[in-house]
Each structure stands twice: as C-alpha cells, then as structure tokens.
Enzyme design. Structure first.
Site, PDB file in Angstrom:
ATOM      1  N   THR A  99      36.790  23.195  77.107  1.00 17.43           N
ATOM      2  CA  THR A  99      37.461  24.461  75.534  1.00 17.43           C
ATOM      3  C   THR A  99      38.966  24.087  76.249  1.00 17.43           C
ATOM      4  OG1 THR A  99      35.679  26.103  76.265  1.00 17.43           O
ATOM      5  CG2 THR A  99      37.486  26.738  75.464  1.00 17.43           C
ATOM      6  N   LEU A 175      35.386  27.009  67.450  1.00 14.00           N
ATOM      7  CA  LEU A 175      34.096  28.017  67.191  1.00 14.00           C
ATOM      8  C   LEU A 175      33.456  28.334  68.798  1.00 14.00           C
ATOM      9  CD1 LEU A 175      31.397  28.550  66.079  1.00 14.00           C
ATOM     10  CD2 LEU A 175      30.276  26.360  66.661  1.00 14.00           C
ATOM     11  N   LYS A 176      33.995  27.451  69.733  1.00 15.66           N
ATOM     12  CA  LYS A 176      33.955  27.984  71.287  1.00 15.66           C
ATOM     13  C   LYS A 176      34.494  28.910  71.657  1.00 15.66           C
ATOM     14  CE  LYS A 176      32.386  27.834  75.578  1.00 15.66           C
ATOM     15  NZ  LYS A 176      33.408  27.483  76.377  1.00 15.66           N
ATOM     16  N   ILE A 177      36.485  28.686  71.247  1.00 18.49           N
ATOM     17  CA  ILE A 177      37.364  30.065  71.382  1.00 18.49           C
ATOM     18  C   ILE A 177      36.627  31.646  70.640  1.00 18.49           C
ATOM     19  CG2 ILE A 177      39.511  30.837  70.178  1.00 18.49           C
ATOM     20  CD1 ILE A 177      40.157  28.065  70.776  1.00 18.49           C
ATOM     21  N   ASN A 180      33.946  32.429  72.993  1.00 19.78           N
ATOM     22  CA  ASN A 180      34.635  33.122  73.833  1.00 19.78           C
ATOM     23  C   ASN A 180      34.644  34.637  73.854  1.00 19.78           C
ATOM     24  OD1 ASN A 180      33.539  31.117  75.414  1.00 19.78           O
ATOM     25  ND2 ASN A 180      35.623  29.986  75.357  1.00 19.78           N
TER      26      ASN A 180
END
Length: 311
Positions: A99, A175-177, A180
């Site tokens: 990330t 998208l990962k953030i 999260n």
C-alpha cells in the site's frame, strides 16, 4: 519458463511467498527465488524449496518477475533505485503488492518503464489469515500484456479474486487507500461501541454477538481483535497489522481527501487515536489499538484483561 522472485517477508509477505512457492512446485516451474532485509525470516520458505538471494539487486538479476510486499513508500522508492542500478532490467516485470501513495506508484512505473521494464501496482486486501490461506483480494493495474502474464501466479494461488483497474497504476493504489478508509473507520466505530458497552454495563461479549449476528463475520473479526487483546499483543509477538503501517495508510487517505476538498472525519479521529496509542504504548501495537486510547478517554485503563499489561 519465467523465473519468479519475491522480496519482503514480513507477516503478510512470507505467507504470500509460501503459497507462491507451493504453486510453482505443483506446476513444475522453477522454485521461487527470494530475499529480504533480514534473510533469516525466509527460513520456512527455504525449507519449502525456495532459493535465497543475498539482496534485492541479486534477486532482480536472477528473476524475470519480481513481487514485492514492503512497508512504505520510502522502501519502494529505494528498491526501484536498486533495480535501476542492478544492470539491464529490460523485459522484467515488477509487481508491487504494498500500500503506497498513488503518486509513488506512478513514479515507480515511469522509472521502470523508461528502463525497459514493466510495473504492476497490485495492493492486496486482507489480513494475515487471508494471506496464509491464499484468499487475498488483489487490486491489479498495469500494462495489459504483462498483467495477463502474472494473473496465473495470483488467482487461486495467493488470492481468491482480482479487481482489474486498467493500465493506470494510480487507480489500484487509490482503491486500496479507499478500502483502508472503510477498515480504519470500522475499527474506530467498533472500538467506540465496545467501550460504550463496557461503560453502560452491557459487556463486550453481548456486544460482540450482536455485531456478529447483525453485521457478519468481518465486523466480528474486527471486534475480536479488541476483545481478545490482540490490539496490544505481548512484547515479542508480531501484531496482526502494525500500528505504524496503519498510521501511514490513514495519512495517505487524509492527504488525498484534503487535496480534493473534502474531509475524512472518522479517519482523522482514528488517526489521532492511533497516534496517541503509539505515543503511550510504543510500536508493538496492532492497528486496532485506537481501542486502548478510547478506553483511556473514557476513564478505563489502556489495557484490557486480555491484552498485555505494560508499556
């Protein structure tokens, strides 16, 4: 056949690498080459047939496809620089599963592409248990020609599904953030409600049953990180997801949101609670340790009966 490599054998990386090595053996492909800052963390991988390389530069030289699972943007930037100095990398494929900030992913892609290599940003969703069982979710972005080459190394090997985001590597990082933001927000809310339950006399056991019955196993698993004491594990025990990594992720999300004229109010509260937890109890905490801070703010001890009891 392509030679596959893996760098970054933390609590997530070692699980991913072991699953990848198992797949390579079962499909009669060359054994996984690996390296890590602390090579001793690869002993279980060596026992499973993995081939140790002394450092990242050597790994890059020996491999065609290199996966990385590292802690932060600074480490990725350094690895890209090392790769660029390792000799010709033309035709090599670099797959980062960490990330990092979207800008870092774009910069990494540009540097490696200019040297004739390819970069895929594929951060993963899921905790250690999902990594161990090969059930992670991969957010995949990069040149189509090379993403098609690495998918067979991911799907039903390290991950249960792939979310494809096209060729713009910033999209997978974004998208990962965004994911999260949900995870950190859930941890903040569940921490608050469990402290509320304790203060008003309902108790955490009853509250956890309601969370499980109403919101399902994912929310229940977050609650269990609090009630089992995993938010503050014993010294010498690796947290499920370290607090400094979660702080880094929250800062990325808040910074990006501020740059788009919005506030992430829950994430800001969670960040403040995590920073206070780390200041009070040190680095050996899980991302869920905002629970300890919320306990303190409510007149309870930072530590629960199931957590460790010392700084």
């Amino acid at each position: 056949m392509s030679q596959v490599g893996f760098y970054g054998l933390g609590s997530m990386g070692i699980c991913m690498a072991l699953n990848l090595q198992k797949h390579l053996q079962e499909t009669k492909q060359p054994s996984l080459h690996y390296s890590n800052r602390t090579l001793s963390k690869g002993e279980t991988l060596k026992a499973a047939g993995g081939v140790e390389e002394p450092n990242y530069a050597a790994l890059v030289k020996s491999c065609d496809i290199i996966f990385t699972m590292i802690s932060n943007d600074k480490v990725l930037n350094n690895l890209v620089d090392v790769a660029l100095l390792a000799g010709s990398i033309r035709g090599k494929i670099f797959v980062d599963t960490s990330t990092v900030h979207p800008d870092t992913a774009v910069q990494s892609s540009e540097k490696l592409t200019n040297a004739g290599a390819s970069f895929i940003a594929s951060p993963v969703f899921g905790a250690n248990a999902m990594a161990a069982s090969g059930k992670l979710i991969f957010a995949l972005a990069g040149p189509r020609a090379v993403t098609d080459l690495v998918k067979p190394l991911i799907l039903n090997v390290m991950g249960r599904s792939i979310i494809e985001l096209g060729e713009d590597v910033s999209k997978s990082s974004m998208l990962k953030i965004a994911g999260n933001v949900i995870v950190i927000g859930l941890m903040e809310v569940i921490s608050e409600v469990q402290v509320f339950a304790e203060k008003v006399g309902l108790g955490t056991t009853i509250m956890e049953k309601m969370i499980a019955d109403m919101f399902g196993p994912v929310a229940e698993s977050y609650s269990k990180r609090l009630t089992t004491g995993c938010y503050a594990p014993p010294h010498g025990t690796t947290p499920g997801f370290g607090i400094s990594l979660a702080i880094k992720d929250a800062k990325h999300a808040i910074s990006i949101a501020n740059g788009h004229d919005m506030r992430l109010n829950v994430s800001e509260a969670a960040l403040s609670h995590m920073l206070n937890a780390r200041s009070y109890a040190g680095e050996n905490l899980d991302s869920s340790s905002m629970y300890g801070t919320i306990r303190q703010e409510s007149g309870l001890p930072f530590w629960s009966e199931n957590s460790r009891q010392c700084i």
